[in-house]
Design an enzyme around this catalytic site. Sequence first.
Site, short mmCIF file in Angstrom:
data_model
loop_
_atom_site.label_atom_id
_atom_site.label_comp_id
_atom_site.label_asym_id
_atom_site.label_seq_id
_atom_site.Cartn_x
_atom_site.Cartn_y
_atom_site.Cartn_z
N ASP A 10 4.87 -9.71 -2.36
CA ASP A 10 5.18 -8.37 -1.88
C ASP A 10 6.66 -8.14 -2.19
O ASP A 10 7.41 -9.08 -2.47
CB ASP A 10 4.91 -8.33 -0.36
CG ASP A 10 5.55 -7.15 0.33
OD1 ASP A 10 5.24 -6.01 -0.08
OD2 ASP A 10 6.35 -7.36 1.25
N ASP A 12 9.01 -5.06 -0.64
CA ASP A 12 9.85 -4.55 0.46
C ASP A 12 9.70 -5.40 1.72
O ASP A 12 8.61 -5.52 2.26
CB ASP A 12 9.49 -3.09 0.75
CG ASP A 12 9.88 -2.20 -0.41
OD1 ASP A 12 8.99 -1.57 -1.01
OD2 ASP A 12 11.08 -2.16 -0.74
N LYS A 86 13.78 11.03 -3.16
CA LYS A 86 14.06 9.84 -2.34
C LYS A 86 14.19 8.59 -3.20
O LYS A 86 15.08 7.76 -3.01
CB LYS A 86 12.96 9.67 -1.29
CG LYS A 86 13.01 8.38 -0.52
CD LYS A 86 12.06 7.35 -1.11
CE LYS A 86 12.22 6.02 -0.43
NZ LYS A 86 11.35 4.97 -1.04
C1 XBP Z 1 6.50 -1.17 1.59
C2 XBP Z 1 6.09 0.24 1.59
C3 XBP Z 1 6.74 1.18 0.62
C4 XBP Z 1 8.22 1.35 0.98
C5 XBP Z 1 8.76 2.64 0.42
O1 XBP Z 1 6.14 -1.68 0.34
O2 XBP Z 1 5.18 0.61 2.33
O3 XBP Z 1 6.07 2.41 0.74
O4 XBP Z 1 8.33 1.45 2.40
O5 XBP Z 1 8.59 2.64 -0.99
P1 XBP Z 1 5.70 -3.26 0.20
P2 XBP Z 1 7.97 3.94 -1.68
O6 XBP Z 1 4.22 -3.23 -0.07
O7 XBP Z 1 6.53 -3.77 -0.96
O8 XBP Z 1 6.06 -3.94 1.51
O9 XBP Z 1 8.66 5.13 -1.04
O10 XBP Z 1 8.28 3.77 -3.15
O11 XBP Z 1 6.50 3.90 -1.35
MG MG Z 2 6.52 -5.52 2.62
#
Ligand code: XBP
Ligand code: MG
Length: 275
Positions: A10, A12, A86
């Site tokens: 993953d 974020d 954003k």
């Molecule tokens: C986490 C998310 C993403 C980010 C924002 O991603 O839910 O939506 O919060 O990024 P991950 P975007 O699966 O890597 O934990 O605005 O590009 O969606």
């Molecule tokens: Mg994540």
Amino acid sequence: MTELKALLFDVDGTLADTERDGHRVAFNRAFAAAGLDWHWDVETYGQLLKVAGGKERLRHFIDTCKPAMAEQAKLDHYITTLHAAKTRHFITLLQAGAMPLRPGVARLLKAARAAGLRLAIATTSTARNVEALLAMTLGEQSVGWFDVIAAGDVVAAKKPAPDIYIYALQQLGLSARECLAFEDSDVGFLAAGGAGLKTIVTVNAYTRRQHFADNAIVLDQLGEPDAGFSLLSAPAWLGSTDASYVDITLLKRWFTAWPDITPAVHPGGNPQHCG
Ligand code: XBP
Ligand code: MG
């Protein structure tokens, strides 16, 4: 004996702590630039993170907190445009060095490559964000370390749906039984588990108090040789461990001992907030 062949990460919250001071700030800057009086504080954003996907998060916020706008014509187009703004703000924050990799991530990625393990990304965020994060933290060539970058809208159903992990496995040509996943949140853990993946969770300030199934290995970080992890939760089969940081040897030991998992199911529902 099934051999470990790939690690799926993953992004974020797992590769880097990108949410509180990255995505949240980028959303707020896009709101201000669009003349909106919206501001997502740290607590409100923590609630909104239950909805994976920036566009989906915006739609959920409008539907639940801005009902007058919810009926607006071309709302999807408006959201897509606001989200693109954003993303530009997020890239700017990344390029200013606002989001370094979490402890142990660079070390483990390099060790995995040296050990001949394949690497993949499975994220709800956009591929553009992923490539910018990798280039900024590991250099432009690091994007090529990953055989698959499964990101954002490549699947319709976002986490906790397993679709992004199923897609990544298909692109890798591997079964879940040959891989390990790394996540930071309950939403992501359910997505990876739903695809049949054994998952190591490294929590962060937003996800530390979340609940993970008993078969999850939950750490506060991957650790470094001079700064070990804390094992916050572990399945009974793991027993005690004298390890203090996650390396390939430890991953292979856990992988071999890890009983096959049954896909987890998300309880459903979205948060209420409107702070
Ligand atoms: C986490 C998310 C993403 C980010 C924002 O991603 O839910 O939506 O919060 O990024 P991950 P975007 O699966 O890597 O934990 O605005 O590009 O969606
Ligand atoms: Mg994540």
